[in-house]
Scaffold this motif. Structure first.
Motif, PDB file in Angstrom:
ATOM      1  N   HIS A   1       5.769   0.623  -5.327  1.00 29.06           N
ATOM      2  CA  HIS A   1       4.492  -0.234  -4.974  1.00 29.06           C
ATOM      3  C   HIS A   1       4.112   0.408  -3.483  1.00 29.06           C
ATOM      4  CE1 HIS A   1       1.624  -3.576  -4.706  1.00 29.06           C
ATOM      5  NE2 HIS A   1       2.332  -3.916  -3.632  1.00 29.06           N
ATOM      6  N   LEU A   2       5.086   0.165  -2.557  1.00 32.83           N
ATOM      7  CA  LEU A   2       4.965   0.281  -1.311  1.00 32.83           C
ATOM      8  C   LEU A   2       4.313   1.746  -1.076  1.00 32.83           C
ATOM      9  CD1 LEU A   2       5.288  -0.735   1.569  1.00 32.83           C
ATOM     10  CD2 LEU A   2       7.500   0.406   1.666  1.00 32.83           C
ATOM     11  N   ILE A   3       4.869   2.881  -1.698  1.00 29.82           N
ATOM     12  CA  ILE A   3       4.396   4.104  -1.711  1.00 29.82           C
ATOM     13  C   ILE A   3       2.687   4.122  -2.115  1.00 29.82           C
ATOM     14  CG2 ILE A   3       4.472   6.548  -2.479  1.00 29.82           C
ATOM     15  CD1 ILE A   3       7.340   6.127  -2.823  1.00 29.82           C
ATOM     16  N   ASP A   4       2.569   3.510  -3.165  1.00 31.39           N
ATOM     17  CA  ASP A   4       1.087   3.401  -3.636  1.00 31.39           C
ATOM     18  C   ASP A   4       0.218   2.819  -2.573  1.00 31.39           C
ATOM     19  OD1 ASP A   4       1.647   4.593  -6.027  1.00 31.39           O
ATOM     20  OD2 ASP A   4       1.897   2.826  -7.022  1.00 31.39           O
ATOM     21  N   VAL A   5       0.490   1.637  -2.082  1.00 31.21           N
ATOM     22  CA  VAL A   5      -0.349   0.755  -0.915  1.00 31.21           C
ATOM     23  C   VAL A   5      -0.491   1.517   0.331  1.00 31.21           C
ATOM     24  CG1 VAL A   5      -0.386  -1.130   0.163  1.00 31.21           C
ATOM     25  CG2 VAL A   5       0.528  -1.420  -2.059  1.00 31.21           C
ATOM     26  N   CYS A   6       0.826   2.206   0.661  1.00 29.55           N
ATOM     27  CA  CYS A   6       0.819   3.253   1.836  1.00 29.55           C
ATOM     28  C   CYS A   6      -0.359   4.106   1.540  1.00 29.55           C
ATOM     29  CB  CYS A   6       2.055   3.801   2.143  1.00 29.55           C
ATOM     30  SG  CYS A   6       3.205   2.495   3.012  1.00 29.55           S
ATOM     31  N   GLY A   7      -0.220   4.871   0.412  1.00 31.85           N
ATOM     32  CA  GLY A   7      -1.414   6.045   0.129  1.00 31.85           C
ATOM     33  C   GLY A   7      -2.737   5.409  -0.049  1.00 31.85           C
ATOM     34  N   GLU A   8      -2.855   4.204  -0.336  1.00 31.29           N
ATOM     35  CA  GLU A   8      -4.103   3.834  -0.599  1.00 31.29           C
ATOM     36  C   GLU A   8      -4.931   3.344   0.771  1.00 31.29           C
ATOM     37  OE1 GLU A   8      -6.182  -0.565  -1.988  1.00 31.29           O
ATOM     38  OE2 GLU A   8      -4.075   0.176  -3.152  1.00 31.29           O
ATOM     39  N   TYR A   9      -3.802   2.903   1.987  1.00 30.89           N
ATOM     40  CA  TYR A   9      -4.493   2.649   3.156  1.00 30.89           C
ATOM     41  C   TYR A   9      -4.399   3.638   4.091  1.00 30.89           C
ATOM     42  CZ  TYR A   9      -5.452  -1.953   1.413  1.00 30.89           C
ATOM     43  OH  TYR A   9      -6.069  -3.327   0.790  1.00 30.89           O
ATOM     44  N   GLY A  10      -3.779   4.656   3.735  1.00 25.88           N
ATOM     45  CA  GLY A  10      -3.208   5.848   4.803  1.00 25.88           C
ATOM     46  C   GLY A  10      -2.169   5.386   5.794  1.00 25.88           C
ATOM     47  N   VAL A  11      -1.675   4.681   5.407  1.00 28.07           N
ATOM     48  CA  VAL A  11      -0.214   4.270   6.278  1.00 28.07           C
ATOM     49  C   VAL A  11       0.818   5.017   5.901  1.00 28.07           C
ATOM     50  CG1 VAL A  11       1.237   2.508   6.940  1.00 28.07           C
ATOM     51  CG2 VAL A  11      -1.175   1.924   6.740  1.00 28.07           C
ATOM     52  N   PRO A  12       1.588   5.897   6.969  1.00 24.64           N
ATOM     53  CA  PRO A  12       2.824   6.598   6.674  1.00 24.64           C
ATOM     54  C   PRO A  12       3.817   5.931   6.129  1.00 24.64           C
ATOM     55  CG  PRO A  12       1.758   7.371   8.829  1.00 24.64           C
ATOM     56  CD  PRO A  12       1.073   6.049   8.421  1.00 24.64           C
ATOM     57  N   TYR A  13       4.427   6.189   5.065  1.00 24.94           N
ATOM     58  CA  TYR A  13       5.707   5.485   4.415  1.00 24.94           C
ATOM     59  C   TYR A  13       6.814   4.979   5.263  1.00 24.94           C
ATOM     60  CZ  TYR A  13       9.103   4.488   0.940  1.00 24.94           C
ATOM     61  OH  TYR A  13      10.164   3.857  -0.203  1.00 24.94           O
ATOM     62  N   HIS A  14       6.944   6.013   6.107  1.00 25.24           N
ATOM     63  CA  HIS A  14       7.919   5.966   7.118  1.00 25.24           C
ATOM     64  C   HIS A  14       7.730   4.820   8.193  1.00 25.24           C
ATOM     65  CE1 HIS A  14       5.773   8.691   9.429  1.00 25.24           C
ATOM     66  NE2 HIS A  14       6.459   8.321  10.722  1.00 25.24           N
ATOM     67  N   ILE A  15       6.281   4.596   8.396  1.00 25.18           N
ATOM     68  CA  ILE A  15       5.960   3.648   9.443  1.00 25.18           C
ATOM     69  C   ILE A  15       6.076   2.285   8.813  1.00 25.18           C
ATOM     70  CG2 ILE A  15       4.082   2.491  10.698  1.00 25.18           C
ATOM     71  CD1 ILE A  15       4.909   5.064  12.022  1.00 25.18           C
ATOM     72  N   ALA A  16       5.997   2.106   7.428  1.00 20.38           N
ATOM     73  CA  ALA A  16       5.814   0.893   6.739  1.00 20.38           C
ATOM     74  C   ALA A  16       7.530   0.541   6.571  1.00 20.38           C
ATOM     75  CB  ALA A  16       5.493   0.894   5.364  1.00 20.38           C
ATOM     76  N   LEU A  17       8.462   1.539   6.177  1.00 25.08           N
ATOM     77  CA  LEU A  17       9.867   1.290   6.111  1.00 25.08           C
ATOM     78  C   LEU A  17      10.275   0.704   7.478  1.00 25.08           C
ATOM     79  CD1 LEU A  17      10.999   4.145   3.799  1.00 25.08           C
ATOM     80  CD2 LEU A  17      10.640   1.729   3.282  1.00 25.08           C
ATOM     81  N   ALA A  18      10.000   1.426   8.349  1.00 24.61           N
ATOM     82  CA  ALA A  18      10.263   0.914   9.793  1.00 24.61           C
ATOM     83  C   ALA A  18       9.926  -0.634  10.294  1.00 24.61           C
ATOM     84  CB  ALA A  18       9.860   2.007  10.840  1.00 24.61           C
ATOM     85  N   VAL A  19       8.752  -0.971  10.000  1.00 25.30           N
ATOM     86  CA  VAL A  19       8.170  -2.128  10.106  1.00 25.30           C
ATOM     87  C   VAL A  19       9.093  -3.360   9.262  1.00 25.30           C
ATOM     88  CG1 VAL A  19       6.245  -3.924   9.700  1.00 25.30           C
ATOM     89  CG2 VAL A  19       6.034  -1.470  10.833  1.00 25.30           C
ATOM     90  N   ILE A  20       9.279  -2.884   7.951  1.00 28.74           N
ATOM     91  CA  ILE A  20      10.081  -3.957   7.132  1.00 28.74           C
ATOM     92  C   ILE A  20      11.454  -3.797   7.424  1.00 28.74           C
ATOM     93  CG2 ILE A  20      10.954  -4.141   4.761  1.00 28.74           C
ATOM     94  CD1 ILE A  20       8.326  -2.658   3.888  1.00 28.74           C
ATOM     95  N   GLN A  21      12.084  -3.049   8.040  1.00 28.05           N
ATOM     96  CA  GLN A  21      13.500  -2.997   8.474  1.00 28.05           C
ATOM     97  C   GLN A  21      13.588  -3.882  10.019  1.00 28.05           C
ATOM     98  OE1 GLN A  21      16.628  -2.060   7.920  1.00 28.05           O
ATOM     99  NE2 GLN A  21      17.203  -2.938   9.496  1.00 28.05           N
ATOM    100  N   ALA A  22      12.467  -3.739  10.589  1.00 25.72           N
ATOM    101  CA  ALA A  22      12.477  -4.629  12.186  1.00 25.72           C
ATOM    102  C   ALA A  22      12.267  -5.976  11.654  1.00 25.72           C
ATOM    103  CB  ALA A  22      11.525  -3.978  12.988  1.00 25.72           C
ATOM    104  N   GLU A  23      11.130  -6.236  10.895  1.00 21.37           N
ATOM    105  CA  GLU A  23      10.656  -7.566  10.671  1.00 21.37           C
ATOM    106  C   GLU A  23      11.630  -8.329   9.786  1.00 21.37           C
ATOM    107  OE1 GLU A  23       8.136  -9.033  11.958  1.00 21.37           O
ATOM    108  OE2 GLU A  23       7.619  -7.372  13.135  1.00 21.37           O
TER     109      GLU A  23
END
Length: 90
Positions: A1-23
């Motif tokens: 799901h995360l990969i799909d949403v990142c692709g939809e909005y153009g957010v790099p997957y590794h950026i999303a993972l970093a935010v989730i880890q930090a938050e």
């Protein structure tokens, strides 16, 4: 799901993972005051997110990820730089 949403909005997957880890350290039901879920979305944003993208439950993991990625995308649009967008997200 995360990969799909990142692709939809153009957010790099590794950026999303970093935010989730930090938050939330990948804790689905994390909460801290008025912030919820993987992406620690503040309930202050609930009405705006419901109107903008139809997110109605910040504690739902799928909606939480969509909300966080949407916010990151908007911040990148505002600042044009991932470092600045991440600072603003926090």
């Amino acid at each position: 799901h995360l990969i799909d949403v990142c692709g939809e909005y153009g957010v790099p997957y590794h950026i999303a993972l970093a935010v989730i880890q930090a938050e939330s350290s990948f804790t689905e039901n994390a909460s801290n005051g008025d912030c919820y879920g993987y992406m620690q979305i503040n309930s202050f944003n609930a009405d705006w997110l419901a109107s903008a993208i139809g997110v109605t439950d910040l504690t739902d993991p799928y909606q939480n990820l969509r909300a966080g990625i949407f916010i990151l995308d908007g911040l990148f649009d505002d600042y044009g730089d991932w470092h600045k967008a991440l600072i603003a997200y926090n």
